[in-house]
Design a protein around this motif. Structure first.
Motif, PDB file in Angstrom:
ATOM      1  N   TRP A 247       1.186  -1.010   0.121  1.00  0.00           N
ATOM      2  CA  TRP A 247      -0.147  -0.402  -0.161  1.00  0.00           C
ATOM      3  C   TRP A 247       0.294   0.676   0.151  1.00  0.00           C
ATOM      4  O   TRP A 247       1.727   1.554  -0.128  1.00  0.00           O
TER       5      TRP A 247
ATOM      6  N   MET B  94      -6.609   3.860   4.719  1.00  0.00           N
ATOM      7  CA  MET B  94      -7.582   2.274   5.292  1.00  0.00           C
ATOM      8  C   MET B  94      -6.619   1.550   7.494  1.00  0.00           C
ATOM      9  O   MET B  94      -8.284   1.075   7.869  1.00  0.00           O
ATOM     10  N   MET B  95      -5.932   2.559   7.781  1.00  0.00           N
ATOM     11  CA  MET B  95      -6.367   1.900   9.072  1.00  0.00           C
ATOM     12  C   MET B  95      -7.014   3.248  10.359  1.00  0.00           C
ATOM     13  O   MET B  95      -7.505   2.925  10.999  1.00  0.00           O
TER      14      MET B  95
ATOM     15  N   ILE C  51     -10.318   1.088   9.471  1.00  0.00           N
ATOM     16  CA  ILE C  51     -10.432  -0.127  10.423  1.00  0.00           C
ATOM     17  C   ILE C  51     -10.845   0.251  11.995  1.00  0.00           C
ATOM     18  O   ILE C  51     -11.166  -0.587  11.967  1.00  0.00           O
ATOM     19  N   VAL C  52      -9.950   1.280  12.222  1.00  0.00           N
ATOM     20  CA  VAL C  52     -10.250   1.533  14.033  1.00  0.00           C
ATOM     21  C   VAL C  52     -11.257   2.555  14.150  1.00  0.00           C
ATOM     22  O   VAL C  52     -11.789   2.469  15.645  1.00  0.00           O
TER      23      VAL C  52
ATOM     24  N   THR D  76     -14.105   0.989  12.702  1.00  0.00           N
ATOM     25  CA  THR D  76     -14.867  -0.100  13.750  1.00  0.00           C
ATOM     26  C   THR D  76     -15.225  -0.194  14.702  1.00  0.00           C
ATOM     27  O   THR D  76     -14.071  -0.511  15.353  1.00  0.00           O
ATOM     28  N   PRO D  77     -16.331  -0.745  15.607  1.00  0.00           N
ATOM     29  CA  PRO D  77     -16.308  -1.427  16.567  1.00  0.00           C
ATOM     30  C   PRO D  77     -16.072  -2.149  17.046  1.00  0.00           C
ATOM     31  O   PRO D  77     -16.113  -3.491  15.649  1.00  0.00           O
ATOM     32  N   VAL D  78     -15.402  -1.944  17.954  1.00  0.00           N
ATOM     33  CA  VAL D  78     -14.636  -3.584  18.300  1.00  0.00           C
ATOM     34  C   VAL D  78     -15.647  -4.584  19.310  1.00  0.00           C
ATOM     35  O   VAL D  78     -16.324  -4.320  19.504  1.00  0.00           O
ATOM     36  N   GLU D  79     -15.417  -5.753  18.726  1.00  0.00           N
ATOM     37  CA  GLU D  79     -16.338  -7.001  19.814  1.00  0.00           C
ATOM     38  C   GLU D  79     -16.673  -6.573  20.349  1.00  0.00           C
ATOM     39  O   GLU D  79     -15.473  -6.603  21.419  1.00  0.00           O
ATOM     40  N   LYS D  80     -18.091  -7.159  21.335  1.00  0.00           N
ATOM     41  CA  LYS D  80     -17.808  -6.589  22.654  1.00  0.00           C
ATOM     42  C   LYS D  80     -17.747  -8.175  22.965  1.00  0.00           C
ATOM     43  O   LYS D  80     -17.312  -8.420  22.458  1.00  0.00           O
ATOM     44  N   ARG D  81     -18.014  -8.072  24.736  1.00  0.00           N
ATOM     45  CA  ARG D  81     -16.540  -9.124  25.222  1.00  0.00           C
ATOM     46  C   ARG D  81     -17.914 -10.301  25.476  1.00  0.00           C
ATOM     47  O   ARG D  81     -19.182 -10.042  24.972  1.00  0.00           O
TER      48      ARG D  81
ATOM     49  N   ASP E  67       1.763   4.770   1.064  1.00  0.00           N
ATOM     50  CA  ASP E  67       1.390   5.429   2.398  1.00  0.00           C
ATOM     51  C   ASP E  67       0.194   5.434   3.176  1.00  0.00           C
ATOM     52  O   ASP E  67      -1.086   5.702   3.934  1.00  0.00           O
TER      53      ASP E  67
ATOM     54  N   GLU F 138      -2.640   5.051   1.266  1.00  0.00           N
ATOM     55  CA  GLU F 138      -3.177   4.470   1.270  1.00  0.00           C
ATOM     56  C   GLU F 138      -3.531   3.646   3.118  1.00  0.00           C
ATOM     57  O   GLU F 138      -4.590   3.268   3.884  1.00  0.00           O
ATOM     58  N   TRP F 139      -2.415   3.440   3.122  1.00  0.00           N
ATOM     59  CA  TRP F 139      -2.189   2.861   4.655  1.00  0.00           C
ATOM     60  C   TRP F 139      -2.774   3.252   5.684  1.00  0.00           C
ATOM     61  O   TRP F 139      -3.582   3.228   6.240  1.00  0.00           O
TER      62      TRP F 139
END
Lengths: 194, 190
Positions: free
Chosen positions: A62, A70-71, A74-75, A77-82, A64, A66-67
């Motif tokens: 990628w 993309m990052m 990505i961040v 996006t919600p992290v999956e809950k416990r 820089d 693009e990277w």
């Protein structure tokens, strides 16, 4: 080890993926077999050539920008809950089941003790009171009151059925002919109390 | 797991999403290279690696801190590649790939070296075409990425015995294909 068997192991022999015993056997065979030694060498050459590919190639990458883009995506996006773990409830379920078993056992024992008290009543079956007791399907306060009414035992001083209302285990024996009454009281260990 | 990676994962899980980039940055090229070797197409490889990174962030809580983070990432990547293959049809993807035009040799190398590198790559990819997708995955992780048998098994969700079987088959097929197509690699008279 013969050539056929050695040939089956050569592909793993060149990558050191055989167990020590098989490796020793293959090595011993290769020392005495030029044909298998040549085949092992072919494997090594093929692997070496394949690895050259990684050294020679320039894999895509990628930029820089693009990277970073993309990052950022990505961040956000919600992290999956416990995750729900059913086994975490197991101790509580086990404790609840244990309590139910204990209470159930206690209830059964109480019921058995009560019915055994009635069955120890020594009234004869041909007596009116004896017939009433034998006709009772279960022991409860309503049926007891009915028995007392029918038998004319409303007088609280008359202790024929007193054993049924006691909180301590007791056994009452009455001789119908003479009216002699004997009451035995038991402690919590079912030992006869003096 | 590396203590630095462990600390970064804990930071991400605590809500600091800026810790994710330093966590995956060392795997940026390796992941893309592996994806490229699996699908042999630069655009698809980027798509797969991006999907793998997204899944890694989303499901980071499932990462076992006692295991290798790299193996976990590779496992996600291989699964993403398999999903991609199922979606698009791996066979058509392989056929459409052109290793000579797909690979872009490093700019530092001269045109001759670049040509040679492209040729070698084209030849080896030609040999890889004969192996099954699973054998290819095992071969790439074990022989190209130089992961151990146990780590390969973990990354691919296979038993170590299965890895050995697939590896043995892959090496045999590659050797035979290479010997048939490029006998000059194997010395004279053989």
């Amino acid at each position: 080890m013969n050539c056929r068997k050695a040939s089956r192991f050569l592909a793993l022999y060149v990558g050191d993926e055989l167990g020590p015993r098989k490796e020793r056997a293959v090595r011993a065979h290769l020392e005495s077999c030029p044909r298998c030694r040549a085949e092992a060498e072919d494997y090594r050459v093929a692997l070496e050539r394949a690895r050259m590919m990684t050294a020679a190639e320039a894999a895509p990458d990628w930029t820089d920008a693009e990277w970073r883009k993309m990052m950022a995506s990505i961040v956000s996006t919600p992290v999956e809950k416990r995750p729900f773990r059913a086994f975490a409830l197991k101790p509580a379920l086990a404790a609840g089941a244990f309590c139910l078993v204990v209470l159930g056992t206690q209830a059964v024992i109480r019921h058995l003790l009560r019915t055994s008290e009635i069955s120890t009543f020594p009234a004869r079956q041909d007596e009116p009171l004896g017939r009433l007791f034998s006709a009772l399907p279960a022991f409860d306060s309503a049926s007891l009151a009915a028995v007392e009414k029918v038998a004319g035992l409303q007088d609280p001083a008359f202790p024929v059925l007193a054993f049924a209302k006691q909180d301590v285990p007791a056994l009452t024996m009455i001789t119908p002919e003479s009216g002699l009454k004997i009451v035995w009281f038991f402690n919590e260990n079912l030992e006869l109390e003096e | 797991m590396d203590p630095r990676e462990k600390a970064l994962i804990e930071r991400v899980l605590a809500g600091d999403s800026t810790a994710f980039e330093p966590l995956v940055l060392p795997y940026r090229r390796p992941m893309l290279s592996l994806a490229y070797r699996i699908v042999q197409n630069a655009e698809d490889a980027k798509e797969i690696a991006q999907e793998a990174l997204l899944r890694a962030f989303k499901y980071l809580r499932r990462c076992d801190l006692e295991r290798s983070f790299r193996n976990w990432l590779y496992q996600i990547l291989v699964n993403a590649a398999r999903d991609h293959g199922r979606r698009r049809g791996l066979e058509s993807s392989l056929r459409s790939a052109d290793p000579l035009t797909e690979s872009s040799p490093s700019p530092e190398a001269g045109p001759e070296a670049a040509h040679e590198a492209g040729e070698v790559r084209a030849q080896v990819l030609d040999c890889l075409d004969g192996v099954s997708p699973k054998e290819r995955e095992v071969f790439l992780l074990r022989d190209i990425e130089e992961m151990g048998v146990a780590a390969t098994a973990e990354a691919l969700g296979l038993s170590q015995l299965s890895v050995r079987v697939h590896l043995s088959r892959a090496r045999r097929k590659i050797k035979e294909r290479m010997k048939q197509s490029y006998p000059h690699y194997f010395g004279s008279g053989r």
